[in-house]
Scaffold this motif. Structure first.
Motif, short mmCIF file in Angstrom:
data_model
loop_
_atom_site.label_atom_id
_atom_site.label_comp_id
_atom_site.label_asym_id
_atom_site.label_seq_id
_atom_site.Cartn_x
_atom_site.Cartn_y
_atom_site.Cartn_z
N MET A 278 1.27 -1.03 0.10
CA MET A 278 0.00 -0.22 0.15
C MET A 278 0.43 0.90 0.04
O MET A 278 1.34 1.70 1.29
N ARG A 279 1.24 2.13 -1.21
CA ARG A 279 1.91 2.60 -1.07
C ARG A 279 1.08 4.81 -1.08
O ARG A 279 0.15 4.30 -1.28
N LEU A 280 1.03 5.63 0.05
CA LEU A 280 0.71 6.36 -0.10
C LEU A 280 1.31 7.97 -0.84
O LEU A 280 3.00 7.66 -0.83
N VAL A 281 0.62 8.28 -0.79
CA VAL A 281 0.70 9.26 -1.61
C VAL A 281 1.81 10.51 -1.59
O VAL A 281 1.91 10.62 0.24
N GLN A 282 3.16 11.21 -2.04
CA GLN A 282 4.35 12.13 -1.22
C GLN A 282 3.18 13.52 0.02
O GLN A 282 3.58 14.25 0.28
N ASN A 283 2.12 13.57 -0.99
CA ASN A 283 1.45 15.02 -0.93
C ASN A 283 1.09 15.27 0.51
O ASN A 283 0.25 14.25 1.25
N SER A 284 1.48 15.95 2.25
CA SER A 284 1.22 15.41 3.50
C SER A 284 1.06 14.42 3.89
O SER A 284 0.19 13.45 4.07
N LEU A 285 2.25 13.50 3.32
CA LEU A 285 2.18 11.94 3.79
C LEU A 285 2.13 11.67 5.26
O LEU A 285 1.31 10.80 5.55
N HIS A 286 2.47 12.27 6.52
CA HIS A 286 2.59 12.07 7.86
C HIS A 286 0.66 12.83 7.99
O HIS A 286 0.90 11.75 9.01
N GLN A 287 -0.03 13.07 7.81
CA GLN A 287 -0.85 12.80 7.29
C GLN A 287 -1.91 12.43 7.35
O GLN A 287 -2.86 11.38 7.75
N GLU A 288 -1.51 11.45 5.69
CA GLU A 288 -2.24 10.67 5.30
C GLU A 288 -2.07 10.00 5.79
O GLU A 288 -2.91 8.52 6.51
N VAL A 289 -0.65 9.16 6.79
CA VAL A 289 -0.39 8.20 7.45
C VAL A 289 -1.04 8.23 8.86
O VAL A 289 -1.74 7.25 9.52
N ALA A 290 -1.02 9.54 9.23
CA ALA A 290 -2.05 9.46 11.21
C ALA A 290 -3.30 8.65 10.13
O ALA A 290 -4.39 8.49 11.51
N ASP A 291 -3.99 9.55 9.58
CA ASP A 291 -5.62 9.23 9.23
C ASP A 291 -5.81 7.81 9.50
O ASP A 291 -6.96 7.67 9.38
N THR A 292 -4.55 7.07 8.70
CA THR A 292 -4.55 5.71 8.36
C THR A 292 -4.53 4.91 9.61
O THR A 292 -4.99 4.22 10.64
N LEU A 293 -3.55 5.35 10.38
CA LEU A 293 -3.71 5.21 11.82
C LEU A 293 -4.73 5.10 12.96
O LEU A 293 -5.17 4.11 13.41
N ARG A 294 -5.03 6.34 12.53
CA ARG A 294 -6.07 6.65 13.97
C ARG A 294 -7.82 5.99 12.64
O ARG A 294 -8.74 5.10 13.68
N GLU A 295 -7.76 5.56 11.71
CA GLU A 295 -9.03 4.86 11.15
C GLU A 295 -9.29 3.20 11.62
O GLU A 295 -9.63 2.57 12.17
N GLN A 296 -7.96 3.22 12.20
CA GLN A 296 -7.30 1.40 12.25
C GLN A 296 -7.52 1.22 13.99
O GLN A 296 -8.04 -0.22 13.85
N ILE A 297 -7.28 2.12 14.67
CA ILE A 297 -7.09 2.36 15.87
C ILE A 297 -8.65 2.49 16.25
O ILE A 297 -9.62 1.71 16.84
N PHE A 298 -9.56 3.44 15.87
CA PHE A 298 -11.10 3.19 15.64
C PHE A 298 -11.61 1.53 15.45
O PHE A 298 -12.99 1.62 15.75
N ASP A 299 -10.90 0.97 13.60
CA ASP A 299 -11.64 0.17 13.99
C ASP A 299 -11.57 -1.55 14.59
O ASP A 299 -11.69 -2.27 14.42
N GLY A 300 -10.49 -1.17 15.52
CA GLY A 300 -10.08 -2.65 15.87
C GLY A 300 -8.87 -2.87 15.68
O GLY A 300 -8.53 -4.25 16.16
N LEU A 301 -8.52 -2.44 14.43
CA LEU A 301 -7.55 -3.16 13.93
C LEU A 301 -5.80 -2.54 14.82
O LEU A 301 -4.85 -4.08 14.87
N LEU A 302 -6.07 -1.59 15.67
CA LEU A 302 -4.62 -1.63 16.42
C LEU A 302 -5.57 -1.66 17.76
O LEU A 302 -6.17 -0.56 18.04
N ALA A 303 -5.52 -2.56 18.82
CA ALA A 303 -5.79 -2.43 19.48
C ALA A 303 -5.64 -1.75 21.09
O ALA A 303 -4.77 -1.68 21.07
N PRO A 304 -6.84 -1.43 22.14
CA PRO A 304 -6.33 -0.98 22.86
C PRO A 304 -5.05 -1.23 24.33
O PRO A 304 -5.59 -2.42 23.73
#
Length: 222
Positions: free
Chosen positions: A1-27
Motif C-alpha cells: 500500500m503506497r501513499l502519495v507524497q503530498n502531506s504524507l504524515h497526515q495521510e499516515v495519521a489518518d490511516t492509523l487513526r481509522e485502524q485504531i477506531f476499527d480495532g485493528l490496532l487494539a487498545p
C-alpha cells in the motif's frame, strides 16, 4: 500500500487513526514502527510525525525507551470526559435554539422522524448514524468553531472505549425520548431548556455506559 507524497504524515495519521477506531490496532497494543513502515511502504520520518499527531490527539501514548502504545480509556477517563462534553454540547444546543431558522427546523424534523422510525424498528446501526447526524446538525447550528473543535477532540477519545450505550437495557427508548425533549426545546426557541435537555442526554449516556461495563464485568466474572 503506497501513499502519495503530498502531506504524507497526515495521510499516515489518518490511516492509523481509522485502524485504531476499527480495532485493528487494539487498545493497549504496541505500535510496531518497523512493521508499519514496511506495510505502508514509507520511511520512519513521516511515520514518526504521524505518531506525534495521534499522541497529541490522545489516541496514542509515548513511553520513553519503549515506544508508542494505543491508549486505553478507563472508567475514570469516561467519568471526567462526559461532564465536559455534556457542557460543550449543551452550549451548542443553547446556541442552536437561538440560531435555528424555520428551514433548519424542517430539516431537524425529518432527522427526528427518521430517528423515531429506526428506534421503533430496532435498527440500532441506523439509529446511531441518525443520532450522530442530529448531534452534528446541532453543533453546526451553534456556529462556534471552538466548541466544534473541542467536541471533535473529545469524541476521538470516547471512540477508543468501543462501548455503545444502546446496548444497555432500555437505553434505546430512553435515548429517543431525550432527543425528542431536546428537539421540543429547539422548536420552542427555548435556549436554556435545550441546553439542560442536551446535558441530561449526555449524562444519561454515561450512566448507560457505566451500567453496560458493569454488566460485562459481571458476565466475565461468572
Amino acid at each position: 500500500m503506497r501513499l502519495v507524497q503530498n502531506s504524507l504524515h497526515q495521510e499516515v495519521a489518518d490511516t492509523l487513526r481509522e485502524q485504531i477506531f476499527d480495532g485493528l490496532l487494539a487498545p493497549g497494543s504496541f505500535v510496531d514502527e518497523v512493521a508499519l513502515c514496511e506495510r505502508l511502504e514509507i520511511s520512519r520520518t513521516p511515520l514518526r510525525e504521524a505518531l506525534k499527531v495521534l499522541t497529541s490527539e490522545g489516541l496514542l501514548r509515548h513511553e520513553p525507551r519503549r515506544g508508542c502504545f494505543v491508549n486505553e480509556v478507563t472508567e475514570q477517563d469516561l467519568d471526567e470526559i462526559f461532564p465536559v462534553i455534556a457542557l460543550l454540547e449543551g452550549r451548542c444546543a443553547y446556541e442552536a435554539a437561538r440560531n435555528a431558522t424555520d428551514a433548519d427546523l424542517v430539516e431537524l424534523t425529518a432527522l427526528h422522524e427518521r430517528l423515531d422510525a429506526h428506534a421503533q424498528a430496532g435498527r440500532i446501526t441506523d439509529y446511531y448514524a441518525t443520532n450522530f447526524a442530529i448531534h452534528e446538525a446541532i453543533i453546526l447550528l451553534a456556529n462556534n468553531r471552538w466548541l466544534a473543535q473541542a467536541i471533535a477532540d473529545l469524541r476521538k477519545i470516547l471512540k477508543l472505549s468501543r462501548l455503545q450505550s444502546l446496548g444497555a437495557p432500555g437505553r434505546l427508548a430512553q435515548s429517543l425520548s431525550e432527543h425528542m425533549t431536546v428537539f421540543a426545546a429547539l422548536k420552542s426557541r427555548d435556549s436554556e431548556g435545550a441546553e439542560a435537555a442536551m446535558r441530561t442526554h449526555l449524562t444519561r449516556q454515561r450512566e448507560a455506559l457505566r451500567e453496560l461495563a458493569r454488566s460485562q464485568r459481571s458476565r466475565f466474572a461468572s
